[in-house]
Enzyme design. Structure first.
Site, short mmCIF file in Angstrom:
data_model
loop_
_atom_site.label_atom_id
_atom_site.label_comp_id
_atom_site.label_asym_id
_atom_site.label_seq_id
_atom_site.Cartn_x
_atom_site.Cartn_y
_atom_site.Cartn_z
N ASP A 16 42.90 51.78 46.89
CA ASP A 16 43.17 50.96 46.21
C ASP A 16 44.45 51.10 46.77
OD1 ASP A 16 40.21 51.67 45.20
OD2 ASP A 16 41.68 51.28 43.16
N ARG A 98 51.90 59.60 32.82
CA ARG A 98 52.18 58.49 33.45
C ARG A 98 53.29 58.06 33.11
NH1 ARG A 98 48.51 59.47 36.69
NH2 ARG A 98 46.29 57.83 36.60
N ASP A 127 45.59 53.44 31.35
CA ASP A 127 46.44 53.67 32.67
C ASP A 127 47.74 52.14 32.54
OD1 ASP A 127 46.25 55.87 32.81
OD2 ASP A 127 45.58 55.97 34.53
N SER A 182 35.63 58.14 39.99
CA SER A 182 36.80 57.70 39.17
C SER A 182 37.42 59.23 38.94
CB SER A 182 37.10 56.99 38.58
OG SER A 182 38.23 56.94 38.74
#
Length: 406
Positions: A16, A98, A127, A182
């Protein structure tokens, strides 16, 4: 787009973000700075540097930083002082990482003169909110580029086709699509979402789990460990002094060995949809149990009750991305002040997926044996006081009963 001169990309080196790197160069015609954070995901990070160089990134624009100690010391530990649990179960492993990544993206943006940041979070998840709220709090005028909200590369097949077209190296396993999930990993946890887990009624196979053994296959003999606390943080395990990152790494190994910390939940994302996720948080599960045991001995009843009242709100702040906010900072100050006397040791028994407290001691203990004893307390407590205490608390109930309100 012409206003973006240089952008800092949160870069893992995976499919990605490698596609995003090239896409930013093509679509925004801008210089890309890559940032890769080591927060204990257990992967070799130098390949990310090599791939960035292959994709034309200047050597001085590639940043790889070891943030493991900062992650545990400044983010994980403060969160566990609050005993934060989202929706009664989730220990916030992805959520708490994050803001740290956002902090360093902005730090690098200021250092390199970049006026934009970019990330690989989708437009469906939490996110994107966490990255961007953190970025705006630290650099109010920063431009945020979220490719998943702009492009049409909305499947793995399209991403692979784009990679092939532009000569982007793709890991063989990613190309074959061998992992049906994922995944996100850091020192606190591993999360699993998507793929076959999108059916909430599907039980994941045992081979999915990476860092914990099945409780059924865990050792038949329990293990007792001792955690030493200072102002609410673990500073030693079994008498051995450790740094915050060493503490968490050690507890992860111990918890994983005994099948501790597996979780399968349906949670409510901030954007409004429900999501099924599976998590492994062995060290965090042990930390939560130990901290609550230490607080049970050292905190005043109403202080503990106030913390418990505020905890769900604190957990939602972390989950929803509000780490760098006045309210979280204010609440953290209250929580940290409460930890002044949370000192001592806790003994925990680890056994087949369970954590049980089997002992706790503290020089700051509020436990008074003379008062609580079932034996003769030599007048330390007057049991007759209970009568007036109960009658006063019952007064409103007696009045209500007379008026047939109950």
């Amino acid at each position: 787009m012409s206003k973006v001169k240089r952008v800092v990309l949160a870069y893992s080196g995976g499919l990605d973000t490698s596609v995003i790197l090239k896409w930013l160069q093509d679509v925004y015609q801008c210089e890309v700075v890559t940032f890769t954070a080591d927060i204990g995901q257990g992967e070799e990070l130098e390949p990310a540097r090599k791939k960035a160089l292959q994709l034309g990134i200047k050597k001085q624009n590639i940043f790889i930083e070891d943030l493991r100690e900062e992650f545990v010391r400044d983010f994980v530990f403060p969160m566990f002082r609050a005993n934060a649990v989202y929706e009664g179960e989730y220990l916030l492993g992805t959520s708490i990482a994050r803001p740290l990544i956002a902090k360093h993206m902005i730090k690098i943006a200021k250092k390199t003169g970049a006026n934009a940041i970019s990330h690989g979070a989708t437009g469906k998840g939490n996110d994107q909110v966490r990255f961007e709220l953190g970025a705006y709090a630290l650099m109010p005028n920063v431009k945020v580029i979220a490719p998943w909200r702009e492009w049409d590369l909305l499947s793995r097949e399209k991403l692979l086709a784009y990679a092939d077209k532009h000569g982007i190296p793709v890991d063989f396993k990613k190309r074959k699509g061998t992992s049906p999930y994922s995944m996100d990993a850091n020192m606190l946890h591993i999360s699993y979402e998507g793929g076959i887990l999108e059916d909430p009624n599907f039980a994941p196979e045992d081979s999915m789990w990476r860092i914990t053994v099945s409780p059924e296959k865990a050792p038949n003999k329990p293990q007792v460990i001792e955690l030493e606390y200072k102002k609410g943080d673990i500073v030693a395990i079994d008498g051995k002094k450790m740094t915050p990152a060493q503490v968490l790494a050690t507890l992860n190994k111990l918890g994983g060995k005994h099948g501790i910390g597996r979780l399968d939940i349906v949670e409510n994302r901030y954007v409004g949809m429900k999501s099924r996720g599976c998590y492994e948080t062995p060290g965090g599960t042990i930390m939560l149990k130990g901290h609550r045991a230490m607080e049970s001995l050292t905190l005043d009843r109403e202080v503990l009750a106030l913390k418990d009242d505020l905890m769900p709100r604190y957990a939602r702040m972390v989950y929803n991305g509000y780490w760098f906010t006045p309210e979280r900072v204010l609440l953290q100050g209250l929580i940290d002040a409460s930890q002044e006397h949370v000192n001592g040791t806790v003994r925990l028994k680890l056994y087949k997926g369970t954590v049980t407290c089997v002992g706790r001691s503290s020089k700051d203990s509020l436990f008074d044996t003379k008062i609580v004893t079932f034996e003769d307390d030599a007048g330390a407590y007057n049991q007759k006081d209970g009568e007036g205490f109960i009658k006063l608390n019952a007064l409103r109930l007696r009045i209500a009963a007379k008026h047939k309100r109950i």
